[in-house]
Design a protein around this motif. Structure first.
Motif, mmCIF file in Angstrom:
data_model
loop_
_atom_site.group_PDB
_atom_site.id
_atom_site.type_symbol
_atom_site.label_atom_id
_atom_site.label_comp_id
_atom_site.label_asym_id
_atom_site.label_seq_id
_atom_site.Cartn_x
_atom_site.Cartn_y
_atom_site.Cartn_z
ATOM 1 N N PHE A 31 -7.103 3.677 2.137
ATOM 2 C CA PHE A 31 -7.403 3.066 3.215
ATOM 3 C C PHE A 31 -7.806 4.399 4.151
ATOM 4 N N ASP A 43 -1.160 5.270 9.102
ATOM 5 C CA ASP A 43 -2.429 4.754 9.027
ATOM 6 C C ASP A 43 -3.422 5.927 9.342
ATOM 7 N N ARG A 94 0.757 -1.309 0.079
ATOM 8 C CA ARG A 94 -0.094 0.087 0.053
ATOM 9 C C ARG A 94 0.820 1.088 0.125
ATOM 10 N N GLY A 131 -6.346 0.584 -2.532
ATOM 11 C CA GLY A 131 -5.678 0.679 -1.084
ATOM 12 C C GLY A 131 -5.794 -0.792 -0.606
ATOM 13 N N GLU A 132 -5.280 -0.595 0.779
ATOM 14 C CA GLU A 132 -5.195 -1.790 1.584
ATOM 15 C C GLU A 132 -6.652 -1.784 2.554
ATOM 16 N N ILE A 133 -6.958 -3.054 3.136
ATOM 17 C CA ILE A 133 -8.248 -2.994 3.956
ATOM 18 C C ILE A 133 -8.052 -2.864 5.477
ATOM 19 N N LYS A 137 -11.030 4.149 6.127
ATOM 20 C CA LYS A 137 -11.149 4.138 7.605
ATOM 21 C C LYS A 137 -12.069 5.233 8.440
ATOM 22 N N SER A 169 -2.263 4.264 0.218
ATOM 23 C CA SER A 169 -2.524 4.459 1.489
ATOM 24 C C SER A 169 -3.650 5.560 1.725
ATOM 25 N N ASN A 200 -9.445 -0.567 12.473
ATOM 26 C CA ASN A 200 -9.546 -1.656 11.466
ATOM 27 C C ASN A 200 -10.734 -1.770 10.787
ATOM 28 N N PRO A 201 -10.820 -1.270 9.461
ATOM 29 C CA PRO A 201 -12.086 -1.091 8.661
ATOM 30 C C PRO A 201 -12.943 -2.187 8.762
ATOM 31 N N PRO A 252 -5.097 -2.107 8.771
ATOM 32 C CA PRO A 252 -4.070 -1.306 9.200
ATOM 33 C C PRO A 252 -2.766 -2.033 9.124
ATOM 34 N N ALA A 286 -12.254 4.820 -2.969
ATOM 35 C CA ALA A 286 -11.148 4.260 -2.314
ATOM 36 C C ALA A 286 -10.249 3.367 -3.330
#
Length: 384
Positions: A257, A212, A36, A278-280, A261, A254, A298-299, A282, A275
């Motif tokens: 994310f 994050d 990310r 991105g990552e899902i 979040k 990033s 944490n989403p 943290p 979005a």
């Protein structure tokens, strides 16, 4: 569309000056980061633009006025030299919609960094976050409609645009080469986008780590910076909406994310996010030893909590290029948590890669229209 070079993930980053006096050098790799952490590398566009015949563009009109003072909104209170945090004094009362919030002040001092072809400008200021204690740069852009007398008493939806990579010391969405602001303006003309006010803060406090977009214990409070100080700044300087119907995020890598979040953390304040790539979950190394705090950012856990609470509804539009990895995690999130109040869509960007130009293309192909349908539009005054 030009195929701009992209440095291999995960080491690519973006470092550039807003108005460099000479063609900038390409960025230097840093220590490996997670997937990310790959930055978009807007500096590469500038390097290409300034190379060869493109150097003549350096003298074009869209560089004129850089560094000059800028003010936004003829109907707003008079600006002051520096932002000292949100004012607690009563704001001017607009006529009509009770959801409209006129600028609360005190106004910030803005300096132009870029002029766009339609005469609008991107400007920068320094914000000392009253709640986070963090001080950093913020770039802003307002569409032509913002200074239209017909909208002088109307609020405008706010789109907080977050970068990828280190997100420090610049926010690459303030670089006109990526075309975010132009895409919005063209969408307004085509009737497919709202005229968003775009706020572009730095995402991280330094180049050493990724935070994050959260208040990690013992670290700068970047979660409070993004979720509270930056929106307070927007309310101080622009005509906005009191309700969450006028507030959204967009971000890449990033920044995607962090935007997602934050919407899930504060569904009473923000309604939607685009979005991209991105990552899902943290993954900052700074979370070590702080599991409870990490879970609170944490989403997946935030989405589950929102589903249990049965609302309010939030809208997440994932974007992913067909030439990059990551769709599997988006699909998994949609299958597990895209229900009840958590509304999710996934947009495939054909032949898209992990870069800002392709994400803006996805926004023009439909994501801007998607987010515009769930947010509140400004209302022109038709009584005059």
């Amino acid at each position: 569309m030009h195929q701009y070079p992209q440095r291999p993930r995960p080491d690519d980053q973006q470092f550039y000056e807003e108005t460099p006096p000479a063609p900038p050098a390409l960025p230097v790799p840093s220590a490996p980061r997670s997937r990310r952490r790959a930055g978009i590398g807007a500096v590469l566009a500038l390097a290409l633009l300034l190379g060869g015949g493109g150097f003549a563009a350096w003298k074009l009109d869209w560089f004129s006025g850089d560094g000059e003072a800028v003010s936004f909104g003829k109907a707003a209170p008079s600006p002051v030299a520096e932002d000292k945090g949100p004012s607690r004094s009563p704001a001017a009362k607009p006529s009509g919609d009770p959801d409209v919030l006129m600028p609360t002040g005190p106004r910030s001092g803005f300096k132009q960094t870029t002029r766009l072809d339609d005469g609008t400008v991107i400007a920068k200021t320094r914000l000392a976050g009253a709640k986070s204690g963090f001080e950093g740069d913020v770039w802003v852009w307002a569409p032509k409609e913002y200074d239209d007398p017909r909208y002088a008493k109307s609020g405008f939806p706010v789109l907080i645009a977050l970068p990828g990579g280190n997100g420090f010391p610049a926010n690459y969405w303030s670089d006109r080469s990526l075309g975010l602001q132009k895409a919005i303006s063209e969408g307004v003309q085509a009737g497919t986008s709202l005229p968003f006010v775009v706020i572009m803060p730095v995402l991280n406090p330094d180049n050493r780590y990724y935070y994050d977009g959260a208040d990690i214990p013992g670290q700068p409070r970047m979660g409070t910076w993004i979720a509270e100080d930056v929106p307070d700044f927007a309310r101080a300087n622009f005509r906005t909406y009191k309700s969450r119907d006028g507030w959204a995020f967009m971000g890449s890598s990033s920044g995607a994310f962090v935007g997602m979040k934050t919407v899930l953390q504060y569904p009473d304040r923000f309604k939607a996010v685009i979005a991209s790539g991105g990552e899902i979950v943290p993954d900052s190394p700074l979370w070590k030893g702080h599991q409870a705090e990490m879970d609170a950012n944490n989403p997946e856990k935030l989405a589950a909590k929102l589903i249990d609470a049965k609302g309010p509804e939030v809208y997440i539009n994932f974007q992913i290029g067909t030439k990059e990895t990551g769709k599997e995690r988006m699909t998994k999130f949609q299958q597990q948590f895209g229900k009840g109040p958590v509304k999710t869509t996934i947009r495939d960007i054909q032949n898209g890669e992990h870069n800002g130009w392709h994400y803006v293309r996805g926004m023009k192909e439909g994501s801007l229209e998607w987010i515009s349908k769930v947010l509140k539009a400004p209302r022109p005054d038709t009584t005059g």
